[in-house]
Scaffold this motif. Structure first.
Motif, mmCIF file in Angstrom:
data_model
loop_
_atom_site.group_PDB
_atom_site.id
_atom_site.type_symbol
_atom_site.label_atom_id
_atom_site.label_comp_id
_atom_site.label_asym_id
_atom_site.label_seq_id
_atom_site.Cartn_x
_atom_site.Cartn_y
_atom_site.Cartn_z
ATOM 1 N N ILE A 79 2.949 2.018 -10.159
ATOM 2 C CA ILE A 79 1.897 2.399 -9.217
ATOM 3 C C ILE A 79 0.551 1.929 -9.765
ATOM 4 O O ILE A 79 0.298 1.980 -10.977
ATOM 5 C CB ILE A 79 1.892 3.915 -8.919
ATOM 6 N N VAL A 80 -0.281 1.438 -8.868
ATOM 7 C CA VAL A 80 -1.646 1.013 -9.183
ATOM 8 C C VAL A 80 -2.586 2.065 -8.595
ATOM 9 O O VAL A 80 -2.516 2.365 -7.401
ATOM 10 C CB VAL A 80 -1.908 -0.380 -8.566
ATOM 11 N N VAL A 81 -3.428 2.635 -9.453
ATOM 12 C CA VAL A 81 -4.325 3.721 -9.040
ATOM 13 C C VAL A 81 -5.757 3.274 -9.333
ATOM 14 O O VAL A 81 -6.325 3.627 -10.366
ATOM 15 C CB VAL A 81 -3.989 5.037 -9.778
ATOM 16 N N PRO A 82 -6.357 2.478 -8.455
ATOM 17 C CA PRO A 82 -7.607 1.774 -8.783
ATOM 18 C C PRO A 82 -8.737 2.686 -9.264
ATOM 19 O O PRO A 82 -9.020 3.710 -8.650
ATOM 20 C CB PRO A 82 -7.974 1.109 -7.449
ATOM 21 N N GLY A 83 -9.341 2.289 -10.380
ATOM 22 C CA GLY A 83 -10.492 3.003 -10.909
ATOM 23 C C GLY A 83 -10.155 4.238 -11.726
ATOM 24 O O GLY A 83 -11.028 4.792 -12.377
ATOM 25 N N TRP A 84 -8.894 4.654 -11.691
ATOM 26 C CA TRP A 84 -8.513 5.906 -12.359
ATOM 27 C C TRP A 84 -7.817 5.642 -13.681
ATOM 28 O O TRP A 84 -7.307 4.541 -13.923
ATOM 29 C CB TRP A 84 -7.641 6.759 -11.423
ATOM 30 N N GLU A 85 -7.783 6.660 -14.544
ATOM 31 C CA GLU A 85 -7.310 6.500 -15.916
ATOM 32 C C GLU A 85 -5.882 5.943 -15.962
ATOM 33 O O GLU A 85 -5.024 6.301 -15.161
ATOM 34 C CB GLU A 85 -7.408 7.821 -16.691
ATOM 35 N N PRO A 143 0.844 -1.204 0.000
ATOM 36 C CA PRO A 143 0.000 0.000 0.000
ATOM 37 C C PRO A 143 0.878 1.253 0.000
ATOM 38 O O PRO A 143 1.821 1.354 0.802
ATOM 39 C CB PRO A 143 -0.783 -0.122 1.313
ATOM 40 N N LEU A 144 0.587 2.183 -0.903
ATOM 41 C CA LEU A 144 1.380 3.414 -0.986
ATOM 42 C C LEU A 144 1.376 4.153 0.350
ATOM 43 O O LEU A 144 2.366 4.798 0.723
ATOM 44 C CB LEU A 144 0.817 4.304 -2.104
ATOM 45 N N ARG A 145 0.267 4.034 1.068
ATOM 46 C CA ARG A 145 0.155 4.674 2.380
ATOM 47 C C ARG A 145 1.326 4.309 3.299
ATOM 48 O O ARG A 145 1.874 5.156 3.995
ATOM 49 C CB ARG A 145 -1.179 4.262 3.028
ATOM 50 N N LEU A 146 1.737 3.042 3.248
ATOM 51 C CA LEU A 146 2.835 2.597 4.113
ATOM 52 C C LEU A 146 4.141 3.314 3.778
ATOM 53 O O LEU A 146 4.908 3.684 4.666
ATOM 54 C CB LEU A 146 3.027 1.081 4.009
ATOM 55 N N LYS A 177 -6.315 10.140 -2.441
ATOM 56 C CA LYS A 177 -6.276 8.902 -3.229
ATOM 57 C C LYS A 177 -5.016 8.108 -2.895
ATOM 58 O O LYS A 177 -5.061 6.873 -2.758
ATOM 59 C CB LYS A 177 -6.330 9.229 -4.724
ATOM 60 N N ALA A 178 -3.893 8.812 -2.765
ATOM 61 C CA ALA A 178 -2.619 8.138 -2.483
ATOM 62 C C ALA A 178 -2.694 7.356 -1.178
ATOM 63 O O ALA A 178 -2.140 6.271 -1.057
ATOM 64 C CB ALA A 178 -1.491 9.158 -2.430
ATOM 65 N N LEU A 179 -3.389 7.935 -0.191
ATOM 66 C CA LEU A 179 -3.478 7.287 1.126
ATOM 67 C C LEU A 179 -4.608 6.266 1.183
ATOM 68 O O LEU A 179 -4.708 5.492 2.133
ATOM 69 C CB LEU A 179 -3.694 8.345 2.220
ATOM 70 N N ASP A 180 -5.469 6.269 0.180
ATOM 71 C CA ASP A 180 -6.632 5.388 0.206
ATOM 72 C C ASP A 180 -6.295 3.988 -0.314
ATOM 73 O O ASP A 180 -6.089 3.063 0.476
ATOM 74 C CB ASP A 180 -7.762 6.036 -0.604
ATOM 75 N N CYS A 184 -4.106 3.234 -3.354
ATOM 76 C CA CYS A 184 -3.024 3.051 -4.330
ATOM 77 C C CYS A 184 -2.017 2.017 -3.823
ATOM 78 O O CYS A 184 -1.771 1.915 -2.622
ATOM 79 C CB CYS A 184 -2.302 4.363 -4.598
ATOM 80 N N LEU A 185 -1.461 1.272 -4.752
ATOM 81 C CA LEU A 185 -0.445 0.273 -4.426
ATOM 82 C C LEU A 185 0.833 0.562 -5.210
ATOM 83 O O LEU A 185 0.783 1.118 -6.307
ATOM 84 C CB LEU A 185 -0.914 -1.145 -4.813
ATOM 85 N N ILE A 186 1.950 0.135 -4.631
ATOM 86 C CA ILE A 186 3.211 0.073 -5.366
ATOM 87 C C ILE A 186 3.391 -1.400 -5.685
ATOM 88 O O ILE A 186 3.708 -2.195 -4.806
ATOM 89 C CB ILE A 186 4.371 0.592 -4.487
ATOM 90 N N ALA A 187 3.134 -1.767 -6.943
ATOM 91 C CA ALA A 187 3.031 -3.188 -7.291
ATOM 92 C C ALA A 187 4.284 -3.696 -7.975
ATOM 93 O O ALA A 187 4.876 -2.997 -8.803
ATOM 94 C CB ALA A 187 1.824 -3.426 -8.193
ATOM 95 N N PHE A 188 4.670 -4.927 -7.602
ATOM 96 C CA PHE A 188 5.820 -5.552 -8.257
ATOM 97 C C PHE A 188 5.462 -6.885 -8.895
ATOM 98 O O PHE A 188 6.286 -7.477 -9.576
ATOM 99 C CB PHE A 188 7.005 -5.701 -7.293
#
Lengths: 218, 430
Positions: free
Chosen positions: B254-260, B193-196, B228-231, B233-237
């Motif tokens: 970066i994974v930004v769910p639901g967004w373009e 999670p980007l939040r982390l 959104k970043a704290l909600d 979003c993921l940093i995916a590998f």
């Protein structure tokens, strides 16, 4: 307490003071050094944050543009072949063929600094000096009639440059402008009297060819 | 040719649709159309049965033949395709997922559409770094090893290019859902999670936006609101269990769910925290939506509810009379798909399709309508709804608000015309 246990206990204390000193932190990663941040932090904002020292004139920009950019973007930013047009297109945004250039469309000159420095020339990114980027932007601003031919762009006067289309952007308003798309109980039966075909992709015929599929219904 | 649907047998169609409010099962049975024809008798023995096939006699390849397997050679046509005239060159371009050949909700990694702005960066993971700087307590650098030691999560999300269906704003142009709707894929991401990461750096109180930046030759950068970043979003590998493909941002995106899709920066190397957006090229010159009055929307992040019938479609015509499977996919960046309706008569009558398989927020959902076809002309559409109450609009409804020049965010209802010979076309209807 055995010697091993003592060492282990001491290690736990160290872990507790180093790791848990700030609650919730994992303690992963390391501090970025100033040189590292400087090397990668190249973004520019409309308020000028990030602009490096330097300057460049329209004249210097013209020579650079001919050397490094014109092969794709044309001598005056008019675009060669299918490559992007950078100048002109004024008053075209409401037309059937809008030409969205720096002059006709882009809201901020800062975007051109950020983008050119990070991504241009295409295939030779991050090869331009700061002075060269200033000069190229000065030239592009002159091609877009935003500045005069004798203009010199620098960090000091950069934010005074206003692009014509700055005020024509507004925040996503779909939830109000398209409120009618949230609707209860869409029509399910006898929704319209007749249906007519108004357009066919087959007539336009621009889809890449596939192997000929014989149409035979069994 | 008569291009209206006059030739349609309305009663038969309604029966095929399972009956609208007016026609129940009894009425359908009364006109004798729900009866299945008896299985055709074989005229002569089938050599596929009576003759021993090579694969039944000879040994196949051993287990060492394919350390990393590929699809059967008979599936060689199931590939990404591009449309050469769309862009000036191949390095800043797009290709398309073959939606008409896929089923379920997961896109195989090798078939996920690609969109690059500076070609495919081949990043050495040992040299990949992620920097967090700006309005943080500690500016940090992470290696891939650091990131893989952080608590991780698995989520299935769709990634749809903002320009998906963009070539169709002015009318029906490309013949095939691969080309009209194929700038989408749906995979399971494994990441942190980007939040982390942001908490690890410590956000200053005036942190309002982040900028994400790629390590490729385009240095792609976008601004994302801190909420959104704290909600989510993921940093995916990883994607679908294995490392990201190079063309999907290996080793980190970066994974930004639901967004373009443009915001899902690949080869992610830096996150800067700031107090306002950056107005980068990809959120001013591009990914802004020009409306009819000459003004433009900016920061149109969410991808609205959308659907498409993938079979039948121009690349997957109907081949058989009688029982057929209609299938398609639906998704919404605002939440979870709750319902998909399908019409076979150009929107006069609709029935609710059957959702099958996992139906997850901001993921593709799979729908089916099992129907009988007797060679009548069909005008097929699907209409998605999500849990915010949003109903997928028609293209005409979208154009009434936006005009023809907005390029991005075309989620209008797609129509396929199935002709009497089963051939299927991309059309627009009144």
């Amino acid at each position: 307490m055995s010697r091993f246990r003592k060492v282990f206990a001491a290690a736990l204390v160290i872990a507790a003071t180093a790791g848990a000193a700030e609650a919730g932190r994992l303690g992963l990663g390391r501090e970025a050094l100033p040189e590292e941040v400087a090397a990668w932090d190249i973004d520019i904002r409309p308020d000028g944050q990030g602009l490096p020292p330097g300057k460049g004139s329209v004249k210097e920009g013209e020579a650079l543009f001919l050397e490094k950019c014109a092969a794709c973007h044309g001598e005056f930013g008019e675009g060669a072949a299918r490559w992007p047009v950078l100048a002109g297109g004024f008053g075209s945004l409401k037309s059937a063929a809008p030409e969205k250039t720096i002059g006709s469309f882009w809201p901020y000159a800062s975007t051109s600094f950020d983008y050119i420095r990070r991504a241009m020339p295409f295939g030779q990114a991050q090869t331009l000096s700061n002075d060269e980027v200033y000069a190229l932007i000065a030239f592009l601003l002159s091609m877009n009639d935003v500045v005069k031919d004798d203009f010199v762009l620098s960090r000091d006067n950069f934010t005074a440059v206003k692009l014509p289309n700055e005020d024509a952007f507004y925040l996503d308003d779909r939830e109000t402008a398209e409120k009618h798309f949230w609707r209860k109980d869409p029509c399910m039966t006898a929704c319209k009297d007749k249906v007519e075909i108004t357009g066919r992709a087959r007539v336009i015929d621009v889809t890449p060819d596939d192997k000929d599929k014989s149409m035979k219904v069994e | 040719m008569n291009q209206t649907a006059k030739g349609l047998d309305r009663r038969r169609l309604l029966a095929a649709l399972g009956g609208g409010a007016a026609l129940g099962a009894g009425a359908a049975a009364g006109i004798g159309l729900t009866a299945r024809p008896a299985a055709a008798a074989a005229a002569k023995p089938d050599p596929a049965i009576t003759e021993v096939q090579d694969w039944s006699r000879f040994l196949g390849e051993g287990v060492a033949a394919h350390p990393y397997g590929k699809p059967s050679k008979y599936e060689a046509h199931v590939v990404k395709r591009d449309v050469e005239w769309l862009t000036a060159g191949r390095e800043s371009s797009v290709n398309f997922t073959p939606l008409h050949e896929l089923d379920g909700i997961i896109t195989p990694n090798g078939l996920c559409f690609e969109r690059h702005h500076g070609g495919i960066a081949e990043v050495d993971p040992a040299k990949h770094r992620l920097m967090i700087n700006g309005l943080v307590d500690r500016q940090l650098v992470f290696t891939m090893d650091d990131i893989k030691r952080m608590p991780r999560t698995n989520r299935i999300y769709f990634l749809e290019c903002a320009a998906n269906s963009g070539m169709e704003w002015r009318g029906a142009q490309l013949n095939g859902c691969q080309f009209t709707h194929g700038m989408i894929h749906n995979v399971m991401y494994t990441g942190v999670p980007l939040r982390l990461l942001l908490e690890e750096a410590g956000l200053k109180t005036n942190a309002k936006w982040i900028m994400v930046e790629g390590g490729d030759a385009a240095g792609m950068n976008r601004s994302i609101p801190i909420e959104k970043a704290l909600d989510d979003c993921l940093i995916a590998f990883k994607m679908n269990g294995e490392a990201l493909r190079a063309e999907q941002g290996y080793p980190l995106r970066i994974v930004v769910p639901g967004w373009e899709g443009n915001m899902w920066v690949k080869w992610l190397r830096r996150i800067e925290v700031g107090d306002q957006p950056w107005h980068a090229r990809e959120e001013t010159s591009k990914y802004t939506d020009l409306l009819a009055d000459g003004r433009s929307r900016r920061f149109t992040f969410v991808m609205d509810a959308k659907s498409v019938v993938t079979n039948p479609s121009p690349q997957a015509p109907l081949k058989f009379k009688g029982p057929n499977v209609l299938t398609g996919m639906a998704w919404s960046g605002r939440g979870t798909i709750t319902r998909v309706d399908v019409t076979l008569d150009g929107g006069r009558n609709w029935r609710t399709a059957r959702l099958d398989g996992p139906v997850l927020p901001r993921s593709v959902a799979r729908f089916y309508v099992d129907f009988d076809w007797q060679g009548e002309e069909l005008m097929i559409q699907s209409r998605a709804m999500d849990d915010t109450g949003y109903v997928q609009p028609t293209k005409a409804e979208l154009r009434a608000v936006r005009g023809l020049n907005s390029i991005y965010h075309n989620n209008g209802i797609q129509t396929w015309l199935v002709r009497a010979n089963g051939e299927t076309e991309n059309v627009e209807i009144s």
